[in-house]
Design an enzyme around this catalytic site. Structure first.
Site, PDB file in Angstrom:
ATOM      1  CD1 TRP A 189       4.718  -3.814   5.524  1.00  0.00           C
ATOM      2  CD2 TRP A 189       4.907  -1.584   5.515  1.00  0.00           C
ATOM      3  NE1 TRP A 189       5.857  -3.481   4.830  1.00  0.00           N
ATOM      4  CE2 TRP A 189       5.999  -2.134   4.813  1.00  0.00           C
ATOM      5  CE3 TRP A 189       4.809  -0.199   5.639  1.00  0.00           C
ATOM      6  CZ2 TRP A 189       6.988  -1.331   4.233  1.00  0.00           C
ATOM      7  CZ3 TRP A 189       5.784   0.588   5.064  1.00  0.00           C
ATOM      8  CH2 TRP A 189       6.863   0.023   4.367  1.00  0.00           C
ATOM      9  CG  ASP A 270       0.742   2.935   3.594  1.00  0.00           C
ATOM     10  OD1 ASP A 270       0.957   3.146   2.381  1.00  0.00           O
ATOM     11  OD2 ASP A 270       1.443   2.168   4.289  1.00  0.00           O
ATOM     12  CE  LYS A 306       3.321  -2.605  -2.790  1.00  0.00           C
ATOM     13  NZ  LYS A 306       4.370  -2.220  -1.842  1.00  0.00           N
TER      14      LYS A 306
HETATM   15  N1  PLA Z   1       2.846   0.489   2.850  1.00  0.00           N
HETATM   16  C1  PLA Z   1       2.400  -0.760   2.893  1.00  0.00           C
HETATM   17  C2  PLA Z   1       1.109  -1.057   3.571  1.00  0.00           C
HETATM   18  C3  PLA Z   1       3.135  -1.792   2.287  1.00  0.00           C
HETATM   19  O1  PLA Z   1       2.675  -3.024   2.345  1.00  0.00           O
HETATM   20  C4  PLA Z   1       4.359  -1.474   1.665  1.00  0.00           C
HETATM   21  C5  PLA Z   1       5.200  -2.552   1.041  1.00  0.00           C
HETATM   22  C6  PLA Z   1       4.756  -0.138   1.635  1.00  0.00           C
HETATM   23  C7  PLA Z   1       3.975   0.821   2.243  1.00  0.00           C
HETATM   24  C8  PLA Z   1       6.025   0.333   1.021  1.00  0.00           C
HETATM   25  O2  PLA Z   1       6.323  -0.056  -0.231  1.00  0.00           O
HETATM   26  P1  PLA Z   1       7.310   0.777  -1.144  1.00  0.00           P
HETATM   27  O3  PLA Z   1       8.226   1.537  -0.258  1.00  0.00           O
HETATM   28  O4  PLA Z   1       7.993  -0.205  -1.984  1.00  0.00           O
HETATM   29  O5  PLA Z   1       6.441   1.685  -1.929  1.00  0.00           O
HETATM   30  N2  PLA Z   1       5.119  -3.813   1.637  1.00  0.00           N
HETATM   31  C9  PLA Z   1       5.787  -4.992   1.043  1.00  0.00           C
HETATM   32  C10 PLA Z   1       7.272  -4.794   0.872  1.00  0.00           C
HETATM   33  C11 PLA Z   1       5.203  -5.280  -0.307  1.00  0.00           C
HETATM   34  C12 PLA Z   1       8.022  -4.306   2.085  1.00  0.00           C
HETATM   35  O6  PLA Z   1       7.829  -4.809   3.192  1.00  0.00           O
HETATM   36  O7  PLA Z   1       8.826  -3.373   1.897  1.00  0.00           O
HETATM   37  C13 PLA Z   1       5.474  -6.177   1.958  1.00  0.00           C
HETATM   38  O8  PLA Z   1       5.883  -7.299   1.625  1.00  0.00           O
HETATM   39  O9  PLA Z   1       4.788  -5.992   2.973  1.00  0.00           O
END
Ligand code: PLA
Length: 461
Positions: A189, A270, A306
């Protein structure tokens, strides 16, 4: 700060760019005295152009460059600006209904109704967050009867969702393990890198994705984790790896644990998708529970964005499972100390929702049913997309990797230009790494998406 620039009609004022707090006075060229020769008598004429005092603001931030759009959240901004009717937002991982509308879970609405009826106040929470939430979240993660909980070895602090919880843990690592490095998967991510960069924690990558097999590069992963300096933190996605959708098997998790043990590394999970990968909260917590059972001290960041659809409530937690309750108490005290000057204490609304849903047996089982439904809808579009791709693509390409991937996303293997073609030609908004969020796709749109993917894959280099 306001400054004065003298200018004439024919020359521009001279601004002192990037030199804050200096009085900017420019005397423009033609505003100065000059001699003009005309005709044979060469009569000198003096022109003094009236200097006009113009008030001009020179910002002390002149040198601040424009930041690039966020690779994920920036996609939503571009999507909103697009006027094409076929547009599809497969960028951010946010669940949509079959009508492609945002979804508020029924259990969330019920919990909020209960909260309203109780008429609870808006006092500050303690720095560590809502006690009922912290209890519920650790139990959900580890199982209520887990030995680490029974023996009070878990330091849980409510965080600003997954991101804020990761950031707090990163600040802890920076302060208490300053020479340690964090290893993150390649790819991961995108925000992980930002989080550790901003917290001043050095990181490097371990191999994870193998484009040849469109699967896990397990050998590479193990080799890189072995090669890391002893005592590193190894960031692992608890389930539904983002962006690849590829998780280790239970046997592979056991081998990963062996290597971490051998090297004295600390696992840092995570967990942003508990319940969303398989549809089962317990199954998706397998990896974390395995490491806790094996006696590791473990970091786990959790998110309810989510699985409870609480994206904007910013509700999550950081849990540190320690080897004794005494250490857990001290770790928790330091997490609170780090949180206090950052944001003081966390917001209450989302915490109360989670505490109500998890704490009430009826709401809890309703939640599980709704989560299964969401995970099921994603599985259905995954299958439909695969069917459409295999029927339409006559090249013989094997698209079955889409079925093997798990969670919200599919990692299509499309490169940057192919992903750009998806957006520019087909109005399919997605991240440039080829990731698509299946949670933003409907059965009805699979056909169109398959055409876009086939065109981009075969006709763009
Ligand atoms: N960790 C991972 C692996 C994630 O994919 C995301 C969110 C988070 C943490 C953090 O989410 P939160 O702070 O809302 O709890 N990833 C999303 C959104 C869904 C983003 O990038 O913020 C994504 O589209 O990858």
């Amino acid at each position: 700060m306001a400054s004065l620039a003298f200018s004439s009609t024919s020359a521009s004022p001279v601004a002192l760019r990037g030199r804050p707090n200096k009085l900017a006075i420019g005397v423009a060229q033609s505003g100065a005295c000059h001699v003009s020769a005309r005709g044979s008598d060469r009569k000198a004429r003096l022109f003094i152009t009236r200097a006009v005092a113009v008030e001009k603001k020179v910002s002390r931030f002149e040198d601040v460059a424009m930041a690039p759009p966020d690779p994920i959240l920036g996609v939503s901004e571009a999507f909103r600006a697009c006027t094409n009717e076929s547009k599809l937002n497969l960028g951010v991982g946010a669940y949509r209904t079959e009508d492609l509308q945002p979804y508020v879970l029924n259990v969330v609405k019920k919990a909020e109704k209960l909260m309203l009826e109780k008429g609870e106040n808006k006092e500050y929470l303690p720095i560590e967050g809502l006690a009922a939430f912290n209890k519920a979240t650790a139990e959900l993660l580890l199982g209520a009867d887990n030995h680490s909980i029974q023996s009070q070895r878990v330091a849980t602090v409510q965080g600003l969702s997954g991101t804020g919880s990761l950031r707090l843990a990163a600040a802890f690592i920076n302060r208490y393990c300053p020479n340690s490095k964090v290893l993150i998967s390649s790819p991961t991510w995108g925000n992980h890198k930002n989080i550790f960069n901003d917290a001043g924690v050095p990181w490097s990558e371990y191999r994870y994705y193998d484009p040849k097999t469109v699967g896990l590069d397990f050998e590479g992963m193990i080799a890189d984790i072995k090669a890391a300096p002893s005592g590193s933190f190894i960031l692992l996605h608890g389930c539904a790896h983002n962006p690849t959708g590829i998780d280790p098997t239970p046997e592979q998790w056991t081998k990963i644990a062996d290597v971490l043990e051998e090297k004295g590394h600390t696992p840092f999970f995570d967990v942003a998708y508990q319940g969303f990968a398989s549809g089962s909260l317990d199954e998706d917590a397998f990896s974390v529970r395995l490491f806790v059972e094996r006696g590791f001290e473990v970091f786990v960041a959790q998110s309810y964005s989510k699985n409870l659809g609480l994206y904007s409530e910013r509700i999550g937690a950081i849990n540190v499972i320690c080897s004794s309750s005494d250490v857990a108490n001290r770790v928790k005290s330091q997490l609170k100390r780090l949180a206090r000057p950052m944001y003081s204490n966390p917001p209450v609304h989302g915490a109360r929702i989670v505490a109500n849903v998890v704490g009430d047996p009826n709401l809890f089982s309703e939640w599980k049913a709704e989560m299964e439904e969401m995970a099921g809808r994603i599985k259905n579009v995954r299958k439909r997309l695969y069917d459409n791709l295999s029927q339409k693509d006559k090249s013989g390409k094997d698209w079955s990797f889409i079925l093997r991937q798990i969670g919200m996303f599919s990692y299509t293997g499309l490169n940057t230009s192919q992903s750009e073609n998806m957006t520019n030609k087909w109005h399919v908004y997605m991240t440039k790494d080829g990731r698509i969020s299946l949670a933003g796709l409907s059965l009805a749109k699979c056909d169109y998406l398959a055409d876009a993917i086939i065109d981009s894959y075969h006709n763009v280099n």
